[in-house]
Design a protein around this motif. Sequence first.
Motif, PDB file in Angstrom:
ATOM      1  N   ILE A  33       6.054  -0.913   8.668  1.00 38.00           N
ATOM      2  CA  ILE A  33       6.568  -1.389   7.382  1.00 38.00           C
ATOM      3  C   ILE A  33       6.446  -0.205   6.424  1.00 38.00           C
ATOM      4  O   ILE A  33       5.340   0.244   6.115  1.00 38.00           O
ATOM      5  CB  ILE A  33       5.713  -2.569   6.858  1.00 38.00           C
ATOM      6  N   LEU A  42       2.744  -3.067   1.129  1.00 39.25           N
ATOM      7  CA  LEU A  42       2.887  -4.190   2.066  1.00 39.25           C
ATOM      8  C   LEU A  42       2.317  -3.890   3.447  1.00 39.25           C
ATOM      9  O   LEU A  42       2.129  -4.800   4.246  1.00 39.25           O
ATOM     10  CB  LEU A  42       4.365  -4.550   2.237  1.00 39.25           C
ATOM     11  N   VAL A  45      -1.110 -11.154  -6.105  1.00 38.34           N
ATOM     12  CA  VAL A  45      -1.294 -11.734  -4.769  1.00 38.34           C
ATOM     13  C   VAL A  45       0.039 -12.199  -4.176  1.00 38.34           C
ATOM     14  O   VAL A  45       0.267 -12.121  -2.980  1.00 38.34           O
ATOM     15  CB  VAL A  45      -2.263 -12.937  -4.846  1.00 38.34           C
ATOM     16  N   LYS A  46       0.941 -12.663  -5.048  1.00 37.68           N
ATOM     17  CA  LYS A  46       2.203 -13.230  -4.568  1.00 37.68           C
ATOM     18  C   LYS A  46       3.201 -12.165  -4.100  1.00 37.68           C
ATOM     19  O   LYS A  46       4.216 -12.484  -3.497  1.00 37.68           O
ATOM     20  CB  LYS A  46       2.865 -14.047  -5.690  1.00 37.68           C
ATOM     21  N   GLY A  73       2.871 -10.022  -1.828  1.00 39.08           N
ATOM     22  CA  GLY A  73       2.722  -9.655  -0.420  1.00 39.08           C
ATOM     23  C   GLY A  73       1.800  -8.458  -0.261  1.00 39.08           C
ATOM     24  O   GLY A  73       1.662  -7.907   0.836  1.00 39.08           O
ATOM     25  N   ARG A  89      -1.137  -5.912   0.341  1.00 33.97           N
ATOM     26  CA  ARG A  89      -2.290  -5.887   1.237  1.00 33.97           C
ATOM     27  C   ARG A  89      -3.428  -5.084   0.613  1.00 33.97           C
ATOM     28  O   ARG A  89      -4.431  -4.830   1.257  1.00 33.97           O
ATOM     29  CB  ARG A  89      -1.923  -5.237   2.573  1.00 33.97           C
ATOM     30  N   SER A 140      -7.557  -6.439  -2.589  1.00 34.19           N
ATOM     31  CA  SER A 140      -9.019  -6.399  -2.658  1.00 34.19           C
ATOM     32  C   SER A 140      -9.536  -4.994  -2.986  1.00 34.19           C
ATOM     33  O   SER A 140     -10.591  -4.850  -3.595  1.00 34.19           O
ATOM     34  CB  SER A 140      -9.638  -6.916  -1.357  1.00 34.19           C
ATOM     35  N   ASP A 141      -8.777  -3.951  -2.609  1.00 32.74           N
ATOM     36  CA  ASP A 141      -9.197  -2.590  -2.952  1.00 32.74           C
ATOM     37  C   ASP A 141      -9.241  -2.393  -4.471  1.00 32.74           C
ATOM     38  O   ASP A 141     -10.042  -1.609  -4.981  1.00 32.74           O
ATOM     39  CB  ASP A 141      -8.209  -1.554  -2.376  1.00 32.74           C
ATOM     40  N   LEU A 195       9.028  -7.874  -1.002  1.00 30.40           N
ATOM     41  CA  LEU A 195       9.234  -8.487   0.315  1.00 30.40           C
ATOM     42  C   LEU A 195      10.710  -8.672   0.646  1.00 30.40           C
ATOM     43  O   LEU A 195      11.084  -8.768   1.805  1.00 30.40           O
ATOM     44  CB  LEU A 195       8.529  -9.840   0.381  1.00 30.40           C
ATOM     45  N   THR A 210      14.146  -5.481   2.340  1.00 27.36           N
ATOM     46  CA  THR A 210      14.033  -5.198   3.769  1.00 27.36           C
ATOM     47  C   THR A 210      14.526  -3.803   4.127  1.00 27.36           C
ATOM     48  O   THR A 210      13.908  -3.100   4.912  1.00 27.36           O
ATOM     49  CB  THR A 210      14.854  -6.237   4.546  1.00 27.36           C
ATOM     50  N   ARG A 215      12.177  -1.055   5.964  1.00 31.52           N
ATOM     51  CA  ARG A 215      12.496  -0.836   7.366  1.00 31.52           C
ATOM     52  C   ARG A 215      13.161   0.503   7.632  1.00 31.52           C
ATOM     53  O   ARG A 215      12.897   1.133   8.655  1.00 31.52           O
ATOM     54  CB  ARG A 215      13.394  -1.961   7.896  1.00 31.52           C
TER      55      ARG A 215
END
Lengths: 316, 533
Positions: free
Chosen positions: B53, B58, B132-133, B135, B137, B140-141, B189, B192, B196
Motif C-alpha cells: 500500500i 495507511l 481514526v476514521k 484508516g 495506522r 497510536s504513534d 482510503l 486507490t 496502488r
Amino acid sequence: MTAFLLRRAAHALTVVFVVCTVTFLLVHLAPGGPAVLADPKLTQEEQAAIEERLGLDQPIPVQYGIWISRVARGELGESFLYQVPNRRAIAERLPNTVLLAGSALLLSVLLAVPLGLVSAIHRGGVVDRVVSGVVFLAMAVPTFWLAILAIFTFAVAFPVFPAGGATTAGASGSLVDRLSHLVMPAVVLAAVTTAELLRYMRSSAQTALAQPFIRVARAKGLRERTVAWRHVLRNALVPVVTALGIQLPRLVGGAAITETVFAWPGLGRLGIQAALGRDYPLVMAITLFVSAAVVVVNLLIDVLYLWIDPRIRLEA
Amino acid sequence: MKLPSALHRSLRSLSGAPLGRWRFFAVALLTACTSESSSGPNALRLPLINDPILNPVLAPDIGSILINKIIFSALVRPDENLRPVPDLALSWTTSEDGLEYTFNLKPGVKWHDGENFTANDVKFTFDQIRDVKSGSRLGSDFAAVAGVEVIDSLTVRFRLKAPFAPFLALLGYNAGIIPSHKFRDRKLLDATDFSRSTPVGTGPFRVVQAASGSAIVLERNPLYHGAAPALDQVIFRIVPDVNAQVAQLLAGELDIVPIEPANLPSVERAAGVDVVRNPIVQHVYVGFNQQRAIFKSALVRQALDLAVNRKAIIDGVLKGAADMPRGTIPLVLSEFFDPSLPVPSYNPDSARKLLVKAGWRTGDHLMLLDGSGKPFAFTLLVDKGNPTREQAALAVQQDLRRVGIDASIQTLEFATLVRDRVLPGKYDAVLIWWTTPPDPDQFSFYASGQDNNHVRYVNRRVDSLLAAGRATLDSTKRRDIYRQFQREELSDPPVLVLFYPRELLAVNRRLRGLPALGLRDALRHAERLSVAR
C-alpha cells in the motif's frame, strides 16, 4: 438441447451457491481474523474503527446477507489487504493464470495423449517402462520441491531461465522475455497433470484395444497406424476429457503453489494470500469466480462429449 | 504387439523437434540475459512478499512500510546512531515546557508531480494520522499530538498534550509526509490509484510502474531535495516465498534479501553474496501472562530468567545472529542501554532454589509441584512457520523441563495468535517480539494497564520510571531514568528477554553505501545506495 442446457445451468447455479455459502462459513469460522487487524500495537479504538469500516462489527448472518445482495447486484466488494475493488484485483491477475494454466494444460495434453497411446499399444515395452517410472516420480514429488529444484538447476547453477516473475521488471517485456519466464513454471505445473492424464490415457487406450471393433479394424486390413490414431485414440479420449475437466480446478489450486515459488503474479497466489490474510471479500470473490469458471467448463465438456462420442445421448 | 515403425518414426520426430528448438531457445536467451545485465540501468532490486500500500499513513505491513520510506520523505530521519537529523525539516525548536515543536521546512522542495511542498502538507498528513476514521495506522504513534498549526508556508508547529520525548524519533520512523493536493476531494482510503500505482512523495525515488503481483519500479527523482540519488532505479519484486527470494538472489535477480539463520549455509557459500548482520531495535522474548497465578511472583520470573540457556539459543538456533540481552532496551540504543548490567547467567540450580523459595516443591521425576500437588505446567504459544522462533521455543521448553517446569508448545498462525489469544489475554506464555522506533520509550508495553502491556505486568516503580522517561527531554536525565528502569527489570523481570536479534541480510557484493542500520532505517538513506558494475 435447450432443455438440457437449462437444466444444467440450474444445476450449475446451485453448485456455485453451495460452494460460496460453505466457503463463507469456513473463512469466517476459521480462527484468527483479518491480517489488517493482527497488529499487536492497535489500540481498542483503532481496532473498532477498522471493524466498523470493513463491516466486521455486524453478525455473520448479516454479513452474509449483505454479501449475497451485493453479488446479486453484480458487486464483488473491496479487498481488505489491497484496498482495491476485488473485480480489479482478479482482472489484474487472471490473464497470467490463464496463460500459465493454459500452457501447462496444453503441454500435458501434447505429452500425455501420444505417450499414453504408445504405452498402451506397446505395453511392457521400453517406452512404457520409462514413461511409467517418470510418471510415478512426477506424481510422488511435491510441486514446491520440484519448483525449487528447477530454479536452483536452471536459474542458479545453469542460468538458462529467470528464477521468477512473469517479465523482467523495469525492462520492456518482449515476447522472448515473457516466454523465458513462462517455461519453468509451466513445465513444473504440467508435471503432475501430465502424469495423471498419461495414466488415464494409457488405461483407457488399453480398454479400447481389447474391444472387438479393433479386431474388426485389423481384420479389414487397416494399417496399425490408422488403427491406433483413428480407432483407439478416439475411443480412449472420452475418459481423458473427463479427467481434463477435473484437472481444471486442480490446475488453479496447484498453480497457487507454483505461482508462489516462481513469483508468478497469478490468481492462485492471490487466493492463497487472501486466505492467509483472512481477506474475506477477496476470498469470496475468488471462490465465486473460480467455482463459476469450473462449472462452465464442465458444462462445455459435457457438450464436447457429444462430438467425441455420438453414442452419448443428452438424456444420459 | 510390436510398435509400427511409422508410429515410431513420427514419435521420434515429434520429440526431436522441440528438443532442438529448446536448445536454440536456451542459447538465445543466455545471450539475451548477459547483454541485458551489462547495459541496463543501475538498479537495486529488493523483494516484497505482497503488493504494498503506497501510502505511509495507511501502510499496514512491513513491506509497505519499507517501500514507502524511499517514496515519501519525513520531517526527520535517523542517522547512523539512530538520532533524528533533518530531512524535510531544515531545523526545529522546542518550547521550554516541551509542549511545542516548531519546524522550519526546507525551501524549494517539490513533490514528484512538480507541485511545491509546504507546511499545509505536513498539517494535512498529521490531521489524517490522528483521525481514526481515515484508516490511519499511525494513530497510536502520535496520540500525544494535540494539534498542528501552519505558521507560514515553510513553518509548522506541533502542540503536544504532554511532553513526549520519543516524538522526534517517531517523526523519522514511519511518518512519511503525503501531498494534500492529491486528496482535496477524496479520502485516503478512496484514493486507490494513489496507494496502488501512482503515489506522489518527496523521496529520492518515484514510482513509474506498478504491476500487481509482479513488481514496483521506481526511478531516480530528478527533483529530489537532498543529494542526487546514485541509483537509476529501485525495483521491488513481489516474491512471496523466502526460498525463492534466496534463489533469485543467487541467480542475480535480487540484490538485498532478508534471510533466516536457516538460509545462511546456502548464501554463505555463494560467490558474489555477502551477509550483513546489522543490529535492529527489537527484543524477542517469552511473555508470561501475569494474570495467571503461577507467573505473578517476581521470584518465579527471576527463576525463569536463570533457567534458560540464551547463549545456546543464540549460537545454535540463530547461528550467532543476535546479541545477549540485558533487559528490554536493546543494545543498539547505545545512548540508553546500560553496558554495566550483568550478562544474564544460565544457572538451573539457582533457578530451582528460587522456585523452592517461591513455594514450589519437587515431586516425581523432579517436576515441580505447588502446595496442593499441582504441577508447574503451562502452554507456550509461538507463531507458526518461522523455524527460528519455533526452534527457540523448543529450546526454552527443554531448558524449563530441566528445572522441573512442564511447558507444552502450541503453534498458531501469527494473526490467530495475536487476535484470539494475546490481545484478549487468553494465554499462559507466548514467544513474541517488539520492534520499536529508535527510542527507549516502553511505556505502552510495560506500564500497568496500557494497551500494549499484553503480559499484564504491574510494577508501580516501573510505571513512574517509564512515565518519567517519555516526559523527560534532557538526554542525560533521560538516560539515568532508563538505566534505573533496566536495574528494576533485574529484580522484577516484565518478560524473559531471549535475545536482541540482528537482521540478516544477504546482499549482492557489488552493493555500495548500505548504512549499518536495519533495513527499515537504512532505506531512509536510499539516495546513498549504488550497485557497482
